[in-house]
Design a protein around this motif. Structure first.
Motif, short mmCIF file in Angstrom:
data_model
loop_
_atom_site.label_atom_id
_atom_site.label_comp_id
_atom_site.label_asym_id
_atom_site.label_seq_id
_atom_site.Cartn_x
_atom_site.Cartn_y
_atom_site.Cartn_z
N LEU A 5 0.85 -1.09 0.13
CA LEU A 5 -0.13 -0.01 -0.12
C LEU A 5 0.86 1.21 -0.04
O LEU A 5 0.52 2.33 -0.56
N ARG A 6 2.01 1.21 0.79
CA ARG A 6 2.84 2.42 0.91
C ARG A 6 3.48 2.47 -0.87
O ARG A 6 3.62 3.61 -1.09
N ARG A 7 3.99 1.57 -1.13
CA ARG A 7 4.69 1.63 -2.60
C ARG A 7 3.63 2.05 -3.65
O ARG A 7 3.69 2.98 -4.45
N LEU A 8 2.39 1.72 -3.45
CA LEU A 8 1.38 2.29 -4.54
C LEU A 8 0.83 3.59 -4.12
O LEU A 8 0.67 4.42 -5.20
N ARG A 9 0.99 3.98 -3.07
CA ARG A 9 0.57 5.41 -2.72
C ARG A 9 1.68 6.21 -3.20
O ARG A 9 1.65 7.30 -3.72
N ASP A 10 2.98 5.95 -2.84
CA ASP A 10 4.00 6.63 -3.03
C ASP A 10 4.20 6.90 -4.88
O ASP A 10 4.46 7.84 -5.33
N ALA A 11 4.00 5.76 -5.72
CA ALA A 11 3.78 5.79 -6.93
C ALA A 11 2.77 6.77 -7.51
O ALA A 11 3.16 7.51 -8.48
N ARG A 12 1.63 6.72 -6.91
CA ARG A 12 0.50 7.66 -7.43
C ARG A 12 1.04 9.04 -6.96
O ARG A 12 0.93 9.92 -7.87
N SER A 13 1.64 9.16 -5.85
CA SER A 13 2.03 10.75 -5.87
C SER A 13 3.16 11.05 -6.74
O SER A 13 2.92 12.32 -7.19
N GLU A 14 4.10 10.17 -6.90
CA GLU A 14 4.96 10.45 -8.06
C GLU A 14 4.61 10.71 -9.56
O GLU A 14 5.02 11.95 -10.05
N ARG A 15 3.46 9.92 -9.88
CA ARG A 15 2.74 10.35 -10.99
C ARG A 15 2.22 11.81 -10.97
O ARG A 15 2.33 12.36 -11.99
N ARG A 16 1.48 11.91 -9.83
CA ARG A 16 0.78 13.25 -9.71
C ARG A 16 1.94 14.45 -9.86
O ARG A 16 1.74 15.45 -10.47
#
Length: 80
Positions: free
Chosen positions: A64-75
């Protein structure tokens, strides 16, 4: 040390399940946890930062942390 509540454990258990459709997951959030998706996501993001959550289910919390961080990076990359 603080322990996880029943709701906290239920949220992590729900995240451990494979979901093919977002609508099915949304129905589970409402039906099993009596929460809106928005409130659920807010609570989940806070929960995955807690050491107790990591101790309970490190694999799910890490994912979940990796998914959240990846979404944040894409934004962030779309803004700049």
């Amino acid at each position: 040390m603080t322990t996880l509540s029943d709701r906290d454990r239920a949220m992590l258990d729900l995240e451990r399940r494979p979901w093919r459709h977002g609508a099915v997951k949304a129905d589970a959030i409402r039906g099993e946890l009596d929460m809106s998706e928005t409130r659920y996501n807010q609570a989940l993001n806070a929960l995955i930062e807690r050491p107790e959550a990591w101790e309970h289910d490190a694999v799910t919390v890490g994912r979940l942390r990796r998914l959240r961080d990846a979404r944040s990076e894409r934004r962030s990359s779309r803004r700049g």
